[in-house]
Design a protein around this motif. Structure first.
Motif, PDB file in Angstrom:
ATOM      1  N   ASN A 268      -0.053   1.204   0.283  1.00  0.00           N
ATOM      2  CA  ASN A 268       0.320  -0.015   0.988  1.00  0.00           C
ATOM      3  C   ASN A 268       1.622  -0.589   0.440  1.00  0.00           C
ATOM      4  O   ASN A 268       2.494  -1.033   1.200  1.00  0.00           O
ATOM      5  CB  ASN A 268      -0.797  -1.053   0.895  1.00  0.00           C
ATOM      6  CG  ASN A 268      -1.842  -0.914   1.982  1.00  0.00           C
ATOM      7  OD1 ASN A 268      -1.745  -1.543   3.034  1.00  0.00           O
ATOM      8  ND2 ASN A 268      -2.839  -0.078   1.739  1.00  0.00           N
ATOM      9  N   ARG A 269       1.737  -0.576  -0.890  1.00  0.00           N
ATOM     10  CA  ARG A 269       2.965  -1.087  -1.514  1.00  0.00           C
ATOM     11  C   ARG A 269       4.159  -0.212  -1.156  1.00  0.00           C
ATOM     12  O   ARG A 269       5.272  -0.722  -0.922  1.00  0.00           O
ATOM     13  CB  ARG A 269       2.797  -1.161  -3.037  1.00  0.00           C
ATOM     14  CG  ARG A 269       1.892  -2.310  -3.505  1.00  0.00           C
ATOM     15  CD  ARG A 269       2.039  -2.550  -4.999  1.00  0.00           C
ATOM     16  NE  ARG A 269       1.531  -1.433  -5.781  1.00  0.00           N
ATOM     17  CZ  ARG A 269       0.285  -1.340  -6.222  1.00  0.00           C
ATOM     18  NH1 ARG A 269      -0.594  -2.292  -5.953  1.00  0.00           N
ATOM     19  NH2 ARG A 269      -0.096  -0.298  -6.944  1.00  0.00           N
ATOM     20  N   ALA A 271       4.601   1.540   1.598  1.00  0.00           N
ATOM     21  CA  ALA A 271       4.981   1.231   2.980  1.00  0.00           C
ATOM     22  C   ALA A 271       5.753  -0.081   3.050  1.00  0.00           C
ATOM     23  O   ALA A 271       6.717  -0.220   3.823  1.00  0.00           O
ATOM     24  CB  ALA A 271       3.732   1.165   3.859  1.00  0.00           C
ATOM     25  N   GLN A 272       5.355  -1.046   2.222  1.00  0.00           N
ATOM     26  CA  GLN A 272       6.047  -2.339   2.165  1.00  0.00           C
ATOM     27  C   GLN A 272       7.461  -2.161   1.627  1.00  0.00           C
ATOM     28  O   GLN A 272       8.432  -2.702   2.190  1.00  0.00           O
ATOM     29  CB  GLN A 272       5.251  -3.296   1.277  1.00  0.00           C
ATOM     30  CG  GLN A 272       5.750  -4.736   1.292  1.00  0.00           C
ATOM     31  CD  GLN A 272       5.368  -5.461   2.561  1.00  0.00           C
ATOM     32  OE1 GLN A 272       4.217  -5.457   2.969  1.00  0.00           O
ATOM     33  NE2 GLN A 272       6.357  -6.062   3.208  1.00  0.00           N
ATOM     34  N   LYS A 277       5.798  -1.160   6.873  1.00  0.00           N
ATOM     35  CA  LYS A 277       4.415  -1.642   6.828  1.00  0.00           C
ATOM     36  C   LYS A 277       3.895  -1.994   8.219  1.00  0.00           C
ATOM     37  O   LYS A 277       2.728  -1.744   8.542  1.00  0.00           O
ATOM     38  CB  LYS A 277       4.327  -2.877   5.917  1.00  0.00           C
ATOM     39  CG  LYS A 277       2.907  -3.339   5.606  1.00  0.00           C
ATOM     40  CD  LYS A 277       2.195  -2.376   4.679  1.00  0.00           C
ATOM     41  CE  LYS A 277       0.973  -3.014   4.030  1.00  0.00           C
ATOM     42  NZ  LYS A 277      -0.039  -3.452   4.995  1.00  0.00           N
TER      43      LYS A 277
END
Length: 399
Positions: A268-269, A271-272, A277
């Protein structure tokens, strides 16, 4: 007909579990009596066949620890499997002619106290799945590695899941130089894939998306899932804003496994950080109907593990006419035909992004490669052939 017991360490939702469940279904279709004995079975986190009564399961020894203060996972897994074998041989009322065990061979000396024949399915040598960065880790693993090699050779029959694994088996277990394992590709039962697909879930695939990339794998670092996100980010930068592409990261996830939790957050990080994201959907575990829907409505599958032992997901994807982009190593070299049913790439974002762009530029590519993939699976990787070979193996053991 022969009675077969499947002895498996943890009957969750991974590729190894899918393989042994399909093996049990194959033998059951031939009239065999089959039963699972396992150290762990959670009905809220398992394949449908093990909770709807299709396959009977006995869970024993789940009270034994899975680790010791976050360490010694392998030792605990060995103890739990040996305990399950002791229960099966000395305390259960189950009758069995053949024991099909996999992943952990340390239980085989116990199984030999029974009159049953022992079939060991080697997904991959366990000793190669763990790094040894410290001297203490080397000392800890030395007796476990010795035990794995010694007990693997005690099986009456050894099967492996690919030609790649057969080669690694011979290179790794030097003392078993006179043993030639037989390749049995772990082909799934595709009957559930023939059911009608659900409509597109807009929570997973946003409306208006032109190209959908799909990754299906457990949330484990060795599965190289960051490659899919990095390649997707590179591709997105090359395209005009009007091109609506989307990536779905669908992964097996278990709350008991710390790595699953950590890696999910890491991805997730990532993708951010790569500013994608909003164009990536993360799905933790999924139902069979969701899997059918995703494979049916995705443009292609991104399969990122390096030196994967075999890889069932690419087979499932090709059966569903979903082309595959995979790392050029391990099992996919035997299943995916480069340029015909998908693309084999270097494990680099640029290489993957280049292959992914082909599907954005040519909308007919999915249909053309998808049909070729379905044809290859039907010709080379049929469940009927898998069932026939496994059934013959069991009967030959008993002769």
């Amino acid at each position: 007909m022969p009675e077969v017991v499947f002895l498996h360490p943890d009957l969750g939702i991974g590729g190894a579990e899918r393989a042994v469940i399909d093996a049990a279904l194959a033998l059951k279709s031939k009239g065999h009596s089959v039963h699972f004995v396992t150290a762990h079975h959670d009905k809220s986190h398992c394949f449908q066949e093990t909770k709807d009564g299709t396959l009977t399961v006995t869970s024993v020894g789940d009270w034994l620890p899975r680790h010791i203060f976050g360490h010694a996972h392998a030792l605990c897994a060995y103890i739990r499997m040996i305990y399950a074998a002791i229960f099966l041989v000395f305390f259960s009322s189950l009758k069995f002619d053949v024991v099909f065990c996999d992943q952990i061979s340390a239980c085989i000396p116990v199984l030999r106290w029974s009159r049953a024949k022992i079939l060991f399915y080697c997904h991959f040598p366990d000793m190669l799945l763990t790094a040894r960065h410290t001297f203490l880790k080397k000392i800890y693993r030395a007796p476990i590695d010795w035990l794995e090699e010694k007990t693997t050779g005690m099986a009456d029959c050894i099967l492996v899941n690919s030609q790649f694994t057969a080669k690694i088996f011979k290179e790794t277990f030097r003392s078993l130089h006179d043993v030639s394992p037989t390749v049995l590709y772990p082909i799934p039962d595709f009957s559930s894939f023939n059911l009608p697909s659900d409509p597109i879930d807009v929570d997973l695939i946003p409306t208006g998306t032109s190209t959908v990339f799909l990754s299906i794998n457990r949330y484990e670092r060795k599965k190289n899932l960051g490659l899919a996100i990095s390649a997707f980010a590179k591709l997105k930068k090359q395209l005009p804003v009007s091109k609506k592409i989307h990536l779905i990261m669908a992964g097996g996830y278990d709350d008991r496994v710390l790595e699953n939790k950590e890696h999910y957050l890491e991805l997730n990080r990532l993708a951010q950080q790569l500013d994608v994201k909003e164009s990536v959907t993360f799905l933790r575990s999924f139902t069979d109907s969701q899997k059918r829907m995703l494979l049916n409505h995705s443009t292609c599958l991104l399969y990122t593990p390096d030196r994967e032992h075999f890889g069932i997901v690419p087979i499932e994807a090709m059966y569903m006419k979903c082309p595959v982009i995979a790392v050029k190593s391990g099992g996919p070299l035997e299943t995916v035909v480069d340029g015909d049913t998908g693309y084999l790439c270097e494990q680099e974002p640029d290489s993957f992004a280049e292959a992914m762009k082909k599907f954005v530029d040519d909308v007919s590519l999915k249909d053309r490669l998808g049909k070729a993939g379905r044809k290859r699976v039907e010709e080379k990787f049929s469940f009927n052939a898998f069932t026939k070979q496994l059934n013959e193996t069991v009967h030959n053991l008993l002769r």
